[in-house]
Design a protein around this motif. Structure first.
Motif, mmCIF file in Angstrom:
data_model
loop_
_atom_site.group_PDB
_atom_site.id
_atom_site.type_symbol
_atom_site.label_atom_id
_atom_site.label_comp_id
_atom_site.label_asym_id
_atom_site.label_seq_id
_atom_site.Cartn_x
_atom_site.Cartn_y
_atom_site.Cartn_z
ATOM 1 N N ARG A 180 0.825 -1.197 0.000
ATOM 2 C CA ARG A 180 0.000 0.000 0.000
ATOM 3 C C ARG A 180 0.866 1.256 0.000
ATOM 4 O O ARG A 180 1.887 1.305 0.680
ATOM 5 N N ARG A 197 0.031 13.696 -12.302
ATOM 6 C CA ARG A 197 -1.320 14.162 -11.975
ATOM 7 C C ARG A 197 -2.383 13.109 -12.256
ATOM 8 O O ARG A 197 -3.530 13.273 -11.869
ATOM 9 N N ASP A 200 -2.047 6.696 -9.872
ATOM 10 C CA ASP A 200 -2.886 6.304 -8.736
ATOM 11 C C ASP A 200 -2.015 5.587 -7.700
ATOM 12 O O ASP A 200 -1.529 4.493 -7.964
ATOM 13 N N PRO A 201 -1.841 6.202 -6.513
ATOM 14 C CA PRO A 201 -2.307 7.536 -6.115
ATOM 15 C C PRO A 201 -1.428 8.620 -6.730
ATOM 16 O O PRO A 201 -0.294 8.344 -7.123
ATOM 17 N N THR A 204 3.591 12.440 -4.702
ATOM 18 C CA THR A 204 4.367 13.604 -4.289
ATOM 19 C C THR A 204 5.587 13.700 -5.203
ATOM 20 O O THR A 204 6.184 12.683 -5.567
ATOM 21 N N ARG A 242 1.475 15.307 -2.594
ATOM 22 C CA ARG A 242 0.207 14.675 -2.988
ATOM 23 C C ARG A 242 -0.039 13.457 -2.120
ATOM 24 O O ARG A 242 0.304 13.467 -0.935
ATOM 25 N N ALA A 243 -0.610 12.411 -2.670
ATOM 26 C CA ALA A 243 -1.096 11.324 -1.832
ATOM 27 C C ALA A 243 -0.103 10.172 -1.610
ATOM 28 O O ALA A 243 -0.392 9.270 -0.827
ATOM 29 N N SER A 244 1.057 10.199 -2.261
ATOM 30 C CA SER A 244 1.938 9.035 -2.178
ATOM 31 C C SER A 244 2.960 9.110 -1.055
ATOM 32 O O SER A 244 3.683 8.136 -0.812
#
Length: 245
Positions: A180, A197, A200-201, A204, A242-244
């Protein structure tokens, strides 16, 4: 009603006649050549302004032996470089720069510089750096490098990818291995390309103005051609979270 007639293009001979100088003197003024008196230079400039004279680009290129064009030269037969989003943005920036030059940076030296940055930053943060995995700035290269690193370090909990393409490949490989992101492994890329952009995810990444890089390279190339000595320039970067990670 009288029909509009396109205005005839004035000639260099007409400029010389109006300025009261020879054709060769007028040509030297327009080429910004030395050894022309100030009075003659000003007379030619007044004639050019009065006649609206514009040098013919082909004739000017023949006279100065300069076309004002720059070419992008790629060593080898692999044209996949043009599909790489980083180089695509660099080229866009170069096309928008002065002279329309098309520069491209050395990917090998870029990779080495980013690896050195990673090696220097880890001890500064109180962490031991892992030997970097080999890659080729592609998504598949990132997936392969991540797999090789995970085989050597099963407890891997963070990945710094040399560019966003490799970062996207690392994300895909982690997903395939059931890891994950970022709960098990954090991922950070570099460049802030379009792939950052849509992955997924969303990863950063370190943003750098890639099109601006192309513009500055074109500007420096034109300066060199003009006999100037452009100074080195480092463009600003920033971390985009971002999300990573």
């Amino acid at each position: 009603m009288a029909e509009d007639v396109p205005r005839r293009r004035s000639t260099l001979d007409e400029v010389a006649e109006l300025a009261g100088v020879s054709r060769s003197v007028a040509s030297r003024v327009l080429s910004d050549a030395p050894h022309v008196s100030r009075a003659k230079r000003e007379a030619v400039e007044r004639a050019v302004h009065r006649l609206g004279y514009v040098p013919h680009p082909t004739a000017r290129a023949l006279a100065t032996r300069r076309t004002g064009a720059a070419a992008l030269v790629v060593s080898g037969e692999d044209l996949s470089i043009f599909a790489d989003p980083f180089f695509a943005q660099v080229i866009v920036g170069g096309l928008g720069g002065p002279g329309g030059g098309r520069p491209a940076p050395d990917a090998v030296s870029v990779g080495r510089a980013r690896s050195r940055g990673y090696q220097d930053a880890m001890p500064a943060a109180g962490l031991a750096p892992c030997p970097p995995g080999a890659g080729d700035f592609t998504e598949s290269g990132g997936a392969a490098a991540k797999a090789a690193l995970a085989a050597r370090h099963p407890d891997l909990d963070g990945v710094f990818a040399a560019n966003d393409n490799m970062g996207a490949g690392a994300l895909r490989a982690l997903r395939g291995a059931g890891r994950r992101v970022p709960a098990d492994v954090a991922v950070v890329g570099f460049d802030d390309l379009a792939v950052a952009r849509v992955a997924d995810p969303p990863p950063t990444t370190v943003h750098q103005p890639v099109e601006g890089l192309g513009r500055e390279m074109a500007r420096m190339l034109v300066a060199l051609v003009d006999g100037q000595d452009p100074t080195p320039l480092i463009l600003p970067t920033r971390l985009v979270v971002r999300a990573s990670a």
